[in-house]
Design a protein around this motif. Structure first.
Motif, short mmCIF file in Angstrom:
data_model
loop_
_atom_site.label_atom_id
_atom_site.label_comp_id
_atom_site.label_asym_id
_atom_site.label_seq_id
_atom_site.Cartn_x
_atom_site.Cartn_y
_atom_site.Cartn_z
N SER A 168 0.93 -1.09 -0.10
CA SER A 168 0.04 0.13 0.01
C SER A 168 0.89 1.25 0.03
O SER A 168 1.55 1.32 0.95
CB SER A 168 -0.68 0.16 1.15
OG SER A 168 -1.63 1.39 1.22
N ASN A 169 0.90 2.09 -1.09
CA ASN A 169 1.39 3.15 -1.52
C ASN A 169 0.92 4.24 -2.12
O ASN A 169 -0.06 3.86 -2.45
CB ASN A 169 3.09 2.79 -1.69
CG ASN A 169 3.04 2.06 -3.18
OD1 ASN A 169 1.99 2.30 -3.99
ND2 ASN A 169 3.81 1.22 -3.18
N GLU A 170 1.64 5.20 -2.39
CA GLU A 170 0.89 6.45 -3.15
C GLU A 170 0.61 5.67 -4.72
O GLU A 170 -0.41 6.29 -5.28
CB GLU A 170 1.74 7.48 -3.29
CG GLU A 170 1.87 8.26 -1.92
CD GLU A 170 0.76 8.77 -1.44
OE1 GLU A 170 -0.25 9.10 -2.19
OE2 GLU A 170 0.26 8.19 -0.15
#
Length: 531
Positions: A168-170
């Motif tokens: 989960s990241n940008e």
């Protein structure tokens, strides 16, 4: 905004229920809350049959109420999609091969940056592709360019449309937001197990393609990548062949992104011949198991009623023989689908629609395969290993793309003939049809042995997972690529201007991670074209 966690609400919760839960846990009054965003939703069935929903919510409150939330963490919530500043360059427009998630999002990013990418896709637009697939599933001829693996949207379009990712990241957040902006349901932003559904995903990928075209990009369907040319050791042009007419054109480019997916064997062979660095990598092989969705619901929830969504599961066991056996691409209320892209092979996959309202559940049950299992001295030996068993499945199924199948009890009891062919409890969804047969004849021995050891253990973890009458359907061989295309710190291959993205490159597994990898590659291409 402040993050409020572990809010407990009923299954069919309303906005009033959310406010009530916030007030009860954090002592906030309704008029103190300016706005809120749900950032995570999950089902809690640990006290089954008492099933409820847990929410994490980002809340903005009035200044006088901030003290009540001083122990809560800050959180920034945005719903922005793909956004890049326009890039000025005098270099030829980038070319992308493949319009699956990686190619689609790389194309969208480059189009947003004003670089007018040209995208080659050997398959057809999604509606025409659907017609080809329906024809094949109903007993017609396989179109090797337009099928479950190839065509607009890639293999993921004919799956469950799962968006879960281990990262989960940008990048992954941007992917989710962009899907919503192009017609996907809003709940994929916060769902614990987000999915779009194959039916809805067709609309979404069409909208993204139209956005790319409106920004000056070009998508060339029925067009296969057939090679590239170099100038001073760098990519200078790409050869593109129309699969219907055989016409070949040269497209000048300064950057080529291969986003071909894990089934583009002809591309792997071309890369090997031209000296692009490839590596063998682990993958997995096994079968699809098909179960009654009602049985899975009862196991997971302790009850089965209309308020509950079709239950899912995820299982893994580690065996004394050193193998791992795990479920993959679980499709609640779904269908087992014929996914061959090569003639005279049988390949299975799973698919669900948005409603997930089919009578059956299914998932792949896979055994890890490592290079030592297939290495005969060639980097593409994993490809040949997959093909060997896919061809055996075709023979075992009767050479008409019927899938070989066996009930769990017959498989575990090592039946070789006189199979139980009654399908009262679980009726096969695979089309064109199944043929009862000895699955051990179309799988490696170590896969067969591992599955026989693992199925009872998995059934101990989830009752009804491996009931006697549940169906095993073979073969599942395309969960990931058997090859990795080497990339340097700039995500470029050993040829200047040549990039590889997504599942086919060996750096992603699933829609979200592939799309995110496409964005990362696109950013590197932007940097390269600015030089």
């Amino acid at each position: 905004m402040k993050l409020l966690t572990e809010l407990k609400v009923n299954l069919n919760y309303t906005e009033a229920d959310i406010f009530s839960a916030i007030s009860k846990k954090y002592r906030l009054f309704r008029d103190e809350i300016i706005s809120y965003d749900i950032v995570r939703e999950s089902l809690d069935a640990r006290q089954k049959p008492n099933v409820f929903v847990k929410l994490n919510v980002a809340v903005q409150v009035k200044k006088q109420a901030e003290g009540k939330l001083k122990s809560c963490n800050d959180i920034i919530v945005n719903h922005l999609g793909v956004e890049y500043d326009t890039i000025e360059t005098n270099k030829a427009a980038p070319v992308i091969v493949g319009f699956g998630p990686a190619g689609m999002f790389a194309g969208l990013a480059l189009a947003k940056a004003g670089l007018k990418p040209v995208i080659l896709e050997q398959g057809k637009p999604v509606q025409e592709r659907q017609a080809d697939i329906d024809k094949f599933w109903n007993g017609g001829k396989l179109n090797k360019h337009s099928n479950v693996q190839f065509g607009e949207g890639g293999a993921g379009t004919f799956s469950d449309g799962k968006l879960a990712s281990n990262v989960s990241n940008e990048y992954t957040k941007t992917v989710i937001n962009e899907f919503i902006l192009n017609g996907a349901p809003n709940d994929i932003f916060y769902s614990f197990a987000p999915h779009i559904g194959s039916d809805k995903l067709k609309e979404v990928v069409t909208n993204i393609r139209q956005k790319i075209e409106n920004l000056g990009g070009k998508v060339m369907f029925n067009t296969c990548f057939s090679g590239f040319e170099l100038k001073n050791g760098a990519i200078s042009s790409v050869k593109a062949e129309n699969v219907q007419t055989g016409d070949v054109v040269n497209i000048e480019t300064s950057a080529l992104i291969l986003a071909v997916g894990h089934s583009a064997y002809s591309t792997y062979k071309f890369l090997e011949k031209t000296g692009v660095e490839l590596k063998q990598k682990p993958f997995a092989m096994g079968v699809r198991i098909e179960q009654s969705q009602n049985d899975i619901n009862l196991s997971q929830y302790g009850k089965n009623d209309g308020d509950l969504p079709a239950a899912n599961y995820k299982l893994a066991v580690h065996l004394p023989n050193g193998r791992s056996v795990f479920t993959f691409c679980m499709c609640p209320g779904g269908y087992v689908v014929a996914s061959s892209s090569d003639e005279e092979t049988v390949v299975t996959n799973g698919m669900s629609y948005r409603a997930r309202d089919g009578k059956n559940a299914n998932s792949a049950v896979l055994v890890n395969v490592v290079p030592e299992d297939y290495d005969n001295g060639n980097v593409l030996d994993g490809v040949e290993f997959q093909h060997k068993y896919e061809k055996l499945a075709f023979e075992l199924g009767g050479r008409d793309y019927s899938a070989p199948a066996e009930k769990v009890k017959d498989f575990l009891n090592k039946k070789t003939d006189s199979f139980d062919e009654k399908m009262d409890r679980v009726v096969a969804t695979y089309r064109p049809k199944i043929k009862f047969a000895d699955l051990s004849k179309c799988l490696p021995d170590f896969v067969v042995e591992s599955l026989r050891d693992a199925l009872p253990l998995m059934n101990n973890k989830i009752k009804n997972f491996a009931n006697d009458d549940n169906l095993l359907i073979g073969v599942e061989s395309r969960s990931s690529a058997p090859v990795q295309i080497s990339r340097d710190e700039n995500l470029m291959t050993n040829i200047t201007g040549l990039y590889a993205a997504g599942e086919g490159a060996g750096y992603a597994g699933g829609i979200t991670s592939s799309a995110a990898d496409g964005l990362k590659i696109a950013e590197k291409v932007m940097e390269f074209l600015k030089k």
